[in-house]
Write an enzyme that holds these catalytic residues in place. Structure first.
Site, PDB file in Angstrom:
ATOM      1  N   TYR A  86       0.816  -1.211   0.000  1.00 34.23           N
ATOM      2  CA  TYR A  86       0.000   0.000   0.000  1.00 34.23           C
ATOM      3  C   TYR A  86       0.855   1.269   0.000  1.00 34.23           C
ATOM      4  CZ  TYR A  86      -4.632  -2.054   0.848  1.00 34.23           C
ATOM      5  OH  TYR A  86      -5.823  -2.714   0.732  1.00 34.23           O
ATOM      6  N   ASP A 100      -2.463 -18.376   1.033  1.00 35.22           N
ATOM      7  CA  ASP A 100      -3.411 -19.116   0.185  1.00 35.22           C
ATOM      8  C   ASP A 100      -4.104 -20.218   0.990  1.00 35.22           C
ATOM      9  OD1 ASP A 100      -0.872 -20.226   0.313  1.00 35.22           O
ATOM     10  OD2 ASP A 100      -0.783 -20.861  -1.775  1.00 35.22           O
ATOM     11  N   ASP A 115     -12.285  -9.240   4.257  1.00 33.58           N
ATOM     12  CA  ASP A 115     -13.514  -9.285   3.443  1.00 33.58           C
ATOM     13  C   ASP A 115     -14.004 -10.732   3.346  1.00 33.58           C
ATOM     14  OD1 ASP A 115     -13.467  -6.533   2.846  1.00 33.58           O
ATOM     15  OD2 ASP A 115     -14.134  -6.904   0.788  1.00 33.58           O
ATOM     16  N   LYS A 171       3.488 -15.311   3.062  1.00 30.82           N
ATOM     17  CA  LYS A 171       3.747 -16.085   1.845  1.00 30.82           C
ATOM     18  C   LYS A 171       5.266 -16.282   1.806  1.00 30.82           C
ATOM     19  CE  LYS A 171       2.463 -17.976  -2.057  1.00 30.82           C
ATOM     20  NZ  LYS A 171       1.621 -19.179  -2.165  1.00 30.82           N
ATOM     21  N   ASP A 203      -6.323  -7.121   4.218  1.00 31.40           N
ATOM     22  CA  ASP A 203      -7.452  -6.506   3.515  1.00 31.40           C
ATOM     23  C   ASP A 203      -8.319  -7.603   2.893  1.00 31.40           C
ATOM     24  OD1 ASP A 203      -8.984  -4.431   2.266  1.00 31.40           O
ATOM     25  OD2 ASP A 203      -7.952  -4.907   0.398  1.00 31.40           O
TER      26      ASP A 203
END
Ligand code: IPM
Ligand code: MG
Length: 371
Positions: free
Chosen positions: A142, A222, A250, A190, A246
């Site tokens: 970001y 993942d 959701d 990751k 983020d």
């Protein structure tokens, strides 16, 4: 108690849902004899329209001068469909997070017993879920530099940067939550691919001896995305970098039945900010169908975390449970309902002001008239 709250309604449904949180705040103020001074500020697309910038200096000054910030939503389709726009509403939110050093974003995901059957996931999967996603909020992709176009605009670059200091301070917050909860921490990364993730893993490994009671698990993002749906009860506290957080938050919202129920708190160096996890939902703007509960629950987090008002926060949460339990909810939870944003807000405010008694008939007749 006397406190100053900066109110930033923002874009889309932001003003409608914030109005209902204020409705609830007035009920709390009256019942518990507090004095909250509210000042509104511009941010996002509305701020661009009026001032040319998504975070005007006056808004930032107002936030710096306040004890807490209540935020609505940000984003406008006219920018989403224009990738070439130089100024974007979202820059306002990112700038305020950076300027106030709000590196710790706390997103609790709790399954509401009373909303049984509302999640697209099976009841036996979502029953009893109570987890917290702790998202690093001021680093990673970001904010990393360089971020630019090269080769005549045909190549784009974003950069993921994390320093050890940034990792330590957010992971400390996560260990703090784990210590107060089930003492289970899942670090999502990751590390099989990314160097930043390997620095996260290395740093967390060095911190583990300071928290011998906490069981730490490392999980690739993942895999975490899959486990969150298959077995969400296996998580207690999750901590992760900005973009993964983020996305996962959701995703986790489906566990509750609606993203319209998820609150969040962002804290760090300066004034803390409280906002719903969902966005500005432009299609619903002005229709009175937006769910105000995530913002109302964000207000509960504000009162508890920034002002230490736990009873008041508990009163709000009980009001939410009661009102949803009575079937007074917006259409994201029950597509056949015709209860509007303000009816849901009014019902929760009434629960607080009326010592737990909500006159459902009164609310229902109010609901037949669009409010
Ligand atoms: C969120 C939102 C923001 C983010 C957007 C609006 C910039 O999706 O708070 O989750 O990506 O952080
Ligand atoms: Mg998001």
């Amino acid at each position: 108690m006397k406190k100053k709250i900066a109110v930033l309604p923002g874009d889309g449904i932001g003003p409608e849902i914030v109005d209902q949180a204020l409705n609830v705040l007035y009920a709390i103020e009256k019942k518990y004899d507090h004095e909250f001074t509210l000042s509104k500020g511009l941010i996002g697309a509305v701020a661009i329209d009026e001032t040319g910038t998504p975070l005007p200096t006056e808004t930032l000054d107002l936030c710096l001068d306040s004890d807490a910030i209540l935020f609505g939503a940000i984003g406008d389709p006219k920018y989403d469909n224009d990738p070439k726009a130089k100024v974007r509403p979202e820059q306002g939110l990112l700038a305020i997070r950076k300027a106030l050093g709000l590196y710790a974003n706390i997103r609790p995901v709790v399954n509401f017993e009373i909303l049984k059957g509302k999640s697209p996931l099976k009841d036996e999967i979502v029953e009893g879920v109570d987890l917290i996603i702790i998202r690093e909020l001021t680093g990673g992709l970001y904010f990393g530099e360089p971020r630019e176009r090269r080769e005549n605009g045909t190549v784009a670059i974003d950069t993921c940067v994390y320093s050890k200091m940034e990792i330590i301070r957010i992971v400390k917050v996560a260990f703090g939550y784990a210590m107060r909860r089930k003492k289970k921490l899942c670090v999502v990364d990751k590390a099989n691919v990314l160097e930043t993730s390997r620095l996260w893993r290395e740093t967390v490994q060095e911190m583990i001896p300071d928290y011998p009671e906490v069981e730490v698990e490392f999980m690739f993002v993942d895999n975490a995305a899959m486990k969150l749906i298959v077995n969400p009860r296996s998580f207690d506290v999750m901590v992760t970098e900005n973009l993964f957080g983020d996305i996962l938050s959701d995703e986790a919202s489906v566990i509750t039945g609606s993203i319209g129920l998820l609150p969040s708190a962002s804290s760090g160096d300066l004034t803390a900010l409280y906002e719903p996890v969902h966005g500005s939902y432009p299609q619903a703007t002005g229709k009175g169908i937006a769910n105000p509960v995530a913002t109302i629950l964000s207000l509960a987090m504000l009162l508890e975390d920034s002002f230490g008002l736990s009873d008041e926060a508990a009163d709000i949460r009980a009001g939410v449970d009661h009102v949803l339990g009575a079937g007074i909810c917006t259409e994201d939870i029950n597509p056949t309902t015709n209860y509007s944003t303000s009816v849901v807000g009014n019902a929760i405010a009434e629960y607080i002001g009326n010592n737990g008694v909500v006159d459902v008939d009164k609310i229902t007749s109010a609901a037949s008239v669009p409010v």
